[in-house]
Design a protein around this motif. Structure first.
Motif, mmCIF file in Angstrom:
data_model
loop_
_atom_site.group_PDB
_atom_site.id
_atom_site.type_symbol
_atom_site.label_atom_id
_atom_site.label_comp_id
_atom_site.label_asym_id
_atom_site.label_seq_id
_atom_site.Cartn_x
_atom_site.Cartn_y
_atom_site.Cartn_z
ATOM 1 N N SER A 116 52.262 -29.058 -59.869
ATOM 2 C CA SER A 116 51.253 -29.956 -59.304
ATOM 3 C C SER A 116 51.038 -31.246 -60.092
ATOM 4 N N ASP A 117 51.348 -31.275 -61.380
ATOM 5 C CA ASP A 117 51.152 -32.501 -62.168
ATOM 6 C C ASP A 117 51.935 -32.358 -63.460
ATOM 7 N N ALA A 163 46.425 -27.635 -61.552
ATOM 8 C CA ALA A 163 46.514 -28.435 -62.772
ATOM 9 C C ALA A 163 46.634 -29.915 -62.429
ATOM 10 N N ARG A 164 45.814 -30.733 -63.106
ATOM 11 C CA ARG A 164 45.837 -32.184 -62.888
ATOM 12 C C ARG A 164 45.490 -32.886 -64.207
ATOM 13 N N SER A 165 45.587 -34.219 -64.153
ATOM 14 C CA SER A 165 45.116 -35.115 -65.223
ATOM 15 C C SER A 165 45.778 -34.847 -66.571
ATOM 16 N N ILE A 166 47.060 -34.490 -66.569
ATOM 17 C CA ILE A 166 47.783 -34.257 -67.816
ATOM 18 C C ILE A 166 48.148 -35.605 -68.434
ATOM 19 N N TYR A 176 45.180 -34.094 -72.682
ATOM 20 C CA TYR A 176 44.093 -34.071 -71.715
ATOM 21 C C TYR A 176 44.572 -33.322 -70.467
ATOM 22 N N PHE A 177 43.649 -32.625 -69.803
ATOM 23 C CA PHE A 177 44.023 -31.865 -68.607
ATOM 24 C C PHE A 177 42.756 -31.525 -67.836
ATOM 25 N N PRO A 207 29.935 -34.344 -63.070
ATOM 26 C CA PRO A 207 28.827 -33.674 -62.392
ATOM 27 C C PRO A 207 29.210 -33.168 -61.010
ATOM 28 N N ALA A 208 28.589 -32.100 -60.580
ATOM 29 C CA ALA A 208 28.802 -31.563 -59.236
ATOM 30 C C ALA A 208 28.089 -32.447 -58.202
ATOM 31 N N PRO A 209 28.623 -32.561 -56.984
ATOM 32 C CA PRO A 209 29.910 -32.006 -56.563
ATOM 33 C C PRO A 209 31.062 -32.827 -57.150
ATOM 34 N N ALA A 210 31.995 -32.161 -57.794
ATOM 35 C CA ALA A 210 33.055 -32.861 -58.521
ATOM 36 C C ALA A 210 34.076 -33.450 -57.560
ATOM 37 N N PRO A 211 34.411 -34.737 -57.716
ATOM 38 C CA PRO A 211 35.482 -35.314 -56.907
ATOM 39 C C PRO A 211 36.826 -34.723 -57.324
ATOM 40 N N GLU A 212 37.754 -34.651 -56.391
ATOM 41 C CA GLU A 212 39.071 -34.105 -56.726
ATOM 42 C C GLU A 212 39.757 -34.995 -57.751
ATOM 43 N N ARG A 213 40.273 -34.382 -58.794
ATOM 44 C CA ARG A 213 40.934 -35.121 -59.864
ATOM 45 C C ARG A 213 42.445 -35.110 -59.671
ATOM 46 N N GLY A 214 43.083 -36.236 -60.048
ATOM 47 C CA GLY A 214 44.523 -36.354 -59.883
ATOM 48 C C GLY A 214 45.192 -36.750 -61.180
ATOM 49 N N ALA A 215 46.119 -37.704 -61.092
ATOM 50 C CA ALA A 215 46.907 -38.118 -62.239
ATOM 51 C C ALA A 215 46.048 -38.810 -63.284
ATOM 52 N N ALA A 216 46.555 -38.868 -64.523
ATOM 53 C CA ALA A 216 45.855 -39.540 -65.615
ATOM 54 C C ALA A 216 46.871 -40.163 -66.552
#
Length: 311
Positions: A116-117, A163-166, A176-177, A207-216
């Motif tokens: 996924s990332d 898994a995202r934001s690696i 970071y992840f 903070p909730a509701p958490a936005p979907e996280r992607g690449a970093a």
């Protein structure tokens, strides 16, 4: 309440070019001096050298969701449950669809997970994570390091749904992840040689509701750029949000620093648009940090289906 509760100017992007049907991962290829990204829906791998030219594409026999540039000039691909690499055709050649050489099969016994990332660490290993594509959405995704020297090694990090934001600090000593939709952006101490992690803790609260996280990605000033909810957020080295960038036409899918002296930050949209930033905004940013090419040297390549933990 948004984590950007303090007044932060929202900066729009400027469309440079659009090709394909989807965007997912953008990289700067320093050897070839071009931007590269796959289109997983169209089965293409695109390259774009400059603003006065059109992108060129090569067709892949399998759709790729991740890429990394290799030291040899080949391209590393994330292909569902497999890592593979392809040799790109020479300029001007009309190539047939490219068949990837399989390097490793990931979690072969678990049908629900896919890659996924991921990105290379500062020593040229490929670090990536997996996601649960099943309806149950249980946290069964893991993080791995792959190299030709050691094969596939699982990192001792918490399991995730996706898994995202690696990303890696400038010196490569911190990783970071994040989970795509659960919890905060995390950080840990990272030993690339031993595939060892420690000191796992929160980097930035979401903070909730958490936005979907992607690449970093991390820039030369140590700031983390993270895709969140289709926008691009910039955090300082202490995890405080500082800036937000949105695209008018489509959600942000990925970003990369590149160009001369890594001074350009380009954004890849989820529907295949490639965007730059207004001159006034771009000039204020720190330059990027060059990706270390994946080390695909002469060490034996093993199809590793049984990863082991770092020593």
């Amino acid at each position: 309440m948004s984590q950007f509760s303090t007044p932060l100017a929202t900066t729009p992007g400027i469309m440079l070019v659009r090709v394909g049907q989807a965007g997912c991962a953008l990289r700067w290829d320093a050897q070839a001096a071009c931007w590269r990204w796959p289109d997983p829906q169209g089965g293409q791998l695109y390259a774009w050298p400059a603003q006065d030219s059109m992108p060129s594409g090569v067709r892949l026999l399998e759709s790729a969701g991740l890429i990394a540039c290799c030291r040899s000039g080949r391209v590393l691909l994330g292909l569902g449950k497999r890592l593979g690499s392809v040799e790109l055709p020479a300029a001007g050649q009309s190539g047939r669809p490219l068949q990837a050489q399989v390097l490793a099969t990931i979690d072969a016994a678990e049908a629900r997970t896919v890659i996924s990332d991921g990105r290379t660490d500062r020593q040229g290993n490929f670090v990536f994570g997996t996601a649960n594509t099943g309806a149950d959405q249980r946290p069964i995704g893991s993080f791995y390091q792959y190299s030709t020297r050691h094969g596939l090694r699982r990192l001792a990090l918490p399991v995730v749904v996706a898994a995202r934001s690696i990303a890696f600090s400038v010196d490569g000593a911190r990783m970071y992840f994040a989970d795509a939709t659960r919890g905060d952006i995390m950080q840990c101490a990272y030993d690339a040689e031993r595939a060892k992690v420690s000191d796992v803790r929160t980097f930035a609260s979401v903070p909730a509701p958490a936005p979907e996280r992607g690449a970093a990605v991390v820039d030369g000033a140590g700031m983390l750029w993270s895709v969140q909810g289709g926008a691009l957020a910039r955090y300082d080295a202490d995890g405080h949000p500082r800036q937000r960038i949105e695209l008018v036409r489509e959600p942000v899918a990925s970003m990369a620093f590149g160009g001369p002296d890594l001074r350009q930050l380009l954004l890849l949209g989820a529907r295949g648009g490639l965007y730059g930033l207004p001159a006034g905004v771009a000039e204020e940013l720190a330059p990027g940090v060059a990706d270390t090419p994946f080390d695909d040297g002469p060490a034996a390549v093993v199809d590793s289906q049984r990863p082991h933990h770092g020593d």
